[in-house]
Write an enzyme that holds these catalytic residues in place. Structure first.
Site, PDB file in Angstrom:
ATOM      1  N   THR A  35       3.431  14.228  -7.732  1.00 38.03           N
ATOM      2  CA  THR A  35       3.246  14.624  -6.189  1.00 38.03           C
ATOM      3  C   THR A  35       2.842  13.285  -5.372  1.00 38.03           C
ATOM      4  O   THR A  35       2.108  12.570  -5.834  1.00 38.03           O
ATOM      5  CB  THR A  35       2.200  15.685  -6.036  1.00 38.03           C
ATOM      6  N   ASP A  59      -0.025  15.952   0.381  1.00 34.61           N
ATOM      7  CA  ASP A  59      -0.962  15.219   0.707  1.00 34.61           C
ATOM      8  C   ASP A  59      -2.392  15.965   0.222  1.00 34.61           C
ATOM      9  O   ASP A  59      -2.578  17.189   0.681  1.00 34.61           O
ATOM     10  CB  ASP A  59      -1.236  15.431   2.437  1.00 34.61           C
ATOM     11  N   ASN A  86      -5.443  11.654  -9.302  1.00 34.58           N
ATOM     12  CA  ASN A  86      -5.521  10.131  -9.261  1.00 34.58           C
ATOM     13  C   ASN A  86      -5.563   9.661  -7.792  1.00 34.58           C
ATOM     14  O   ASN A  86      -5.976   8.775  -7.489  1.00 34.58           O
ATOM     15  CB  ASN A  86      -4.166   9.688  -9.869  1.00 34.58           C
ATOM     16  N   SER A 137     -12.296   8.339 -11.652  1.00 32.93           N
ATOM     17  CA  SER A 137     -13.357   7.927 -11.008  1.00 32.93           C
ATOM     18  C   SER A 137     -13.334   6.444 -10.847  1.00 32.93           C
ATOM     19  O   SER A 137     -12.259   5.976 -10.632  1.00 32.93           O
ATOM     20  CB  SER A 137     -14.502   8.500 -11.940  1.00 32.93           C
ATOM     21  N   TYR A 151     -17.243   4.842  -0.781  1.00 32.77           N
ATOM     22  CA  TYR A 151     -16.568   4.866  -2.113  1.00 32.77           C
ATOM     23  C   TYR A 151     -17.397   5.424  -3.042  1.00 32.77           C
ATOM     24  O   TYR A 151     -16.925   6.212  -3.775  1.00 32.77           O
ATOM     25  CB  TYR A 151     -15.760   3.481  -2.123  1.00 32.77           C
ATOM     26  N   LYS A 155     -17.217   8.657  -5.383  1.00 36.03           N
ATOM     27  CA  LYS A 155     -16.984   8.822  -6.942  1.00 36.03           C
ATOM     28  C   LYS A 155     -18.273   9.282  -7.779  1.00 36.03           C
ATOM     29  O   LYS A 155     -18.022   9.846  -8.567  1.00 36.03           O
ATOM     30  CB  LYS A 155     -16.500   7.179  -7.273  1.00 36.03           C
ATOM     31  N   ILE A 184      -8.899  -3.315 -11.408  1.00 35.69           N
ATOM     32  CA  ILE A 184      -7.548  -3.434 -11.891  1.00 35.69           C
ATOM     33  C   ILE A 184      -6.376  -3.729 -11.087  1.00 35.69           C
ATOM     34  O   ILE A 184      -6.381  -3.616  -9.714  1.00 35.69           O
ATOM     35  CB  ILE A 184      -6.854  -2.074 -12.374  1.00 35.69           C
ATOM     36  N   THR A 186      -3.985  -3.372  -9.023  1.00 37.73           N
ATOM     37  CA  THR A 186      -2.961  -2.318  -8.359  1.00 37.73           C
ATOM     38  C   THR A 186      -3.061  -2.616  -6.682  1.00 37.73           C
ATOM     39  O   THR A 186      -3.797  -3.592  -6.490  1.00 37.73           O
ATOM     40  CB  THR A 186      -3.250  -0.816  -8.586  1.00 37.73           C
TER      41      THR A 186
HETATM   42  N1  NAP Z   1      -7.344  -0.215  -8.919  1.00 38.44           N
HETATM   43  C1  NAP Z   1      -8.648  -0.343  -9.173  1.00 38.44           C
HETATM   44  O1  NAP Z   1      -9.161  -1.238  -9.442  1.00 38.44           O
HETATM   45  C2  NAP Z   1      -9.221   0.902  -9.590  1.00 38.44           C
HETATM   46  C3  NAP Z   1     -10.568   0.951  -9.924  1.00 38.44           C
HETATM   47  C4  NAP Z   1     -11.127   2.227 -10.309  1.00 38.44           C
HETATM   48  C5  NAP Z   1     -10.697   3.452  -9.813  1.00 38.44           C
HETATM   49  N2  NAP Z   1      -9.540   3.386  -9.193  1.00 38.44           N
HETATM   50  C6  NAP Z   1      -8.857   4.730  -8.605  1.00 38.44           C
HETATM   51  O2  NAP Z   1      -7.530   4.878  -9.099  1.00 38.44           O
HETATM   52  C7  NAP Z   1      -6.993   5.912  -8.333  1.00 38.44           C
HETATM   53  C8  NAP Z   1      -5.673   5.216  -8.084  1.00 38.44           C
HETATM   54  O3  NAP Z   1      -5.801   3.956  -7.250  1.00 38.44           O
HETATM   55  P1  NAP Z   1      -4.606   2.752  -7.582  1.00 38.44           P
HETATM   56  O4  NAP Z   1      -5.496   1.447  -8.047  1.00 38.44           O
HETATM   57  O5  NAP Z   1      -3.652   3.150  -8.415  1.00 38.44           O
HETATM   58  O6  NAP Z   1      -4.260   2.368  -5.973  1.00 38.44           O
HETATM   59  P2  NAP Z   1      -3.058   2.550  -5.144  1.00 38.44           P
HETATM   60  O7  NAP Z   1      -2.038   2.116  -5.969  1.00 38.44           O
HETATM   61  O8  NAP Z   1      -3.466   2.324  -3.927  1.00 38.44           O
HETATM   62  O9  NAP Z   1      -2.942   4.017  -5.431  1.00 38.44           O
HETATM   63  C9  NAP Z   1      -3.415   5.158  -4.549  1.00 38.44           C
HETATM   64  C10 NAP Z   1      -2.755   6.434  -4.433  1.00 38.44           C
HETATM   65  O10 NAP Z   1      -3.175   7.424  -3.819  1.00 38.44           O
HETATM   66  C11 NAP Z   1      -2.337   7.841  -2.932  1.00 38.44           C
HETATM   67  N3  NAP Z   1      -3.076   8.519  -1.563  1.00 38.44           N
HETATM   68  C12 NAP Z   1      -4.042   8.078  -1.012  1.00 38.44           C
HETATM   69  N4  NAP Z   1      -4.360   9.042  -0.153  1.00 38.44           N
HETATM   70  C13 NAP Z   1      -3.629  10.151  -0.531  1.00 38.44           C
HETATM   71  C14 NAP Z   1      -3.579  11.403  -0.049  1.00 38.44           C
HETATM   72  N5  NAP Z   1      -4.237  11.945   1.183  1.00 38.44           N
HETATM   73  N6  NAP Z   1      -2.670  12.386  -0.277  1.00 38.44           N
HETATM   74  C15 NAP Z   1      -1.849  11.955  -1.568  1.00 38.44           C
HETATM   75  N7  NAP Z   1      -1.894  10.766  -2.191  1.00 38.44           N
HETATM   76  C16 NAP Z   1      -2.772   9.902  -1.601  1.00 38.44           C
HETATM   77  C17 NAP Z   1      -1.544   6.782  -2.459  1.00 38.44           C
HETATM   78  O11 NAP Z   1      -0.463   7.124  -1.838  1.00 38.44           O
HETATM   79  P3  NAP Z   1       0.306   6.464  -0.456  1.00 38.44           P
HETATM   80  O12 NAP Z   1       1.150   5.596  -1.037  1.00 38.44           O
HETATM   81  O13 NAP Z   1       1.027   7.539   0.184  1.00 38.44           O
HETATM   82  O14 NAP Z   1      -0.912   5.914   0.129  1.00 38.44           O
HETATM   83  C18 NAP Z   1      -1.366   6.119  -3.853  1.00 38.44           C
HETATM   84  O15 NAP Z   1      -0.246   6.648  -4.655  1.00 38.44           O
HETATM   85  C19 NAP Z   1      -7.865   5.910  -7.043  1.00 38.44           C
HETATM   86  O16 NAP Z   1      -8.541   7.278  -7.217  1.00 38.44           O
HETATM   87  C20 NAP Z   1      -8.825   4.948  -6.992  1.00 38.44           C
HETATM   88  O17 NAP Z   1      -9.996   5.258  -6.647  1.00 38.44           O
HETATM   89  C21 NAP Z   1      -8.736   2.237  -8.779  1.00 38.44           C
END
Ligand code: NAP
Length: 285
Positions: A35, A59, A86, A137, A151, A155, A184, A186
């Protein structure tokens, strides 16, 4: 040996962990209900993987849509083994710098949506005799950086929800894991909103203002996704899993400090009970 394929439901599959996880699962032959807000971003994967990939627009801040998509996924795919909550975003700024709109959106995306997704899938997982839920988280769900308070609120909030929720659903064979990555590589930090700086905070060195360049972050998203797959396959997955050397070190330090603080509060904590209350009564409950 018979290899059992699994079916996964994942939110936020356009990029980052959600996307990498989807690709790894499809590659190994599993089925994914992916999704995302913009389904066209999975067109190429959909063409390659055909029936293995089920895609729906979602969404996660739209609770009605969360319920409709969850209902449709279980109706059309039957059993779903693992749910990955996620989708999430970040806003950098001190409490005073945040806008009302960003506060509402980040709580809606990271906290309310995660709670509503858990509520939507539980009746189905219970009905099929169990399943797994992994909730993204962060190490930031257990410690904090000044300048990132919103943030952390989301979390830490979802950590509290899952801490209690895990015990509610384990008797149904539903095992939940809070995934707690460090930093990470991303698109997360590039996508994060940065509020305009209030000069009153200019001289506070504790506030996180400068981004760590992506290539200096420790975490590999492909390894995070692979670890999440391994955790989902354990007979008894942990309720929490830190991922990354930074996550381990910073959370270890924060929790050690908190435990030291708790010990320091012991004497004062005991001053507020009724004189006839016996602490042994607590453990008897
Ligand atoms: N990267 C890190 O260092 C890190 C560390 C700890 C935790 N996290 C957590 O990991 C999770 C994924 O993050 P990521 O690092 O993979 O970053 P990312 O590449 O920015 O991915 C975030 C994802 O969430 C989606 N999203 C945001 N708002 C949304 C909404 N209202 N409805 C549906 N989808 C939505 C985005 O979609 P769109 O493309 O539509 O915006 C994207 O697919 C998050 O919960 C983040 O807090 C990340």
């Amino acid at each position: 040996m018979v290899v059992m394929t699994k079916t996964w439901l994942i939110t936020g599959t356009s990029s980052g962990f959600g996307r990498t996880l989807t690709e790894q699962l499809l590659e190994r032959g599993d089925r994914v209900a992916a999704t995302l807000r913009t389904p066209a971003r999975l067109d190429e994967l959909a063409a390659r993987y055909d029936d293995q990939l089920w895609v729906r627009a979602l969404d996660v801040t739209d609770t009605e849509q969360v319920r409709e998509v969850v209902d449709a996924a279980f109706a059309e795919l039957g059993r779903i083994d693992v749910v990955i909550s996620n989708a999430g975003n970040g806003v950098l700024g001190t409490a005073e710098e945040l806008t009302d709109a960003h506060i509402d959106n980040t709580i809606a995306t990271n906290l309310t949506a995660s709670i509503q997704l858990a509520r939507a899938v539980v009746p189905y997982l219970r009905g099929q005799g169990g399943g797994r839920i992994q909730q993204l988280s962060s190490m930031g769900g257990l410690m904090s950086f000044p300048g990132f308070s919103l943030y952390h609120a989301t979390k830490w909030g979802i950590e509290g929800f899952y801490d209690a929720f895990a015990s509610e659903v384990e008797p149904f064979g539903i095992h939940t894991t809070l995934i707690e990555p460090g930093m990470i590589r991303t698109p997360f930090f590039a996508a994060a909103v940065r509020e305009p700086h209030n000069p009153a905070y200019a001289n506070n060195p504790t506030i996180r203002r400068t981004d760590i360049p992506l290539d200096q972050m420790p975490g590999d998203p492909a390894k995070v996704a692979a670890a999440m797959i391994r955790i989902a396959e354990l007979d008894k997955p942990p309720r929490r899993q830190l991922l990354g050397s930074d996550a381990y070190r910073l959370v270890h330090d924060a929790l050690t400090q908190r435990l030291n603080d708790v010990e320091a509060q012991h004497a004062v904590a005991l001053t507020t009970d009724y004189d006839d209350f016996h602490p042994a009564a607590l453990s008897a409950r």
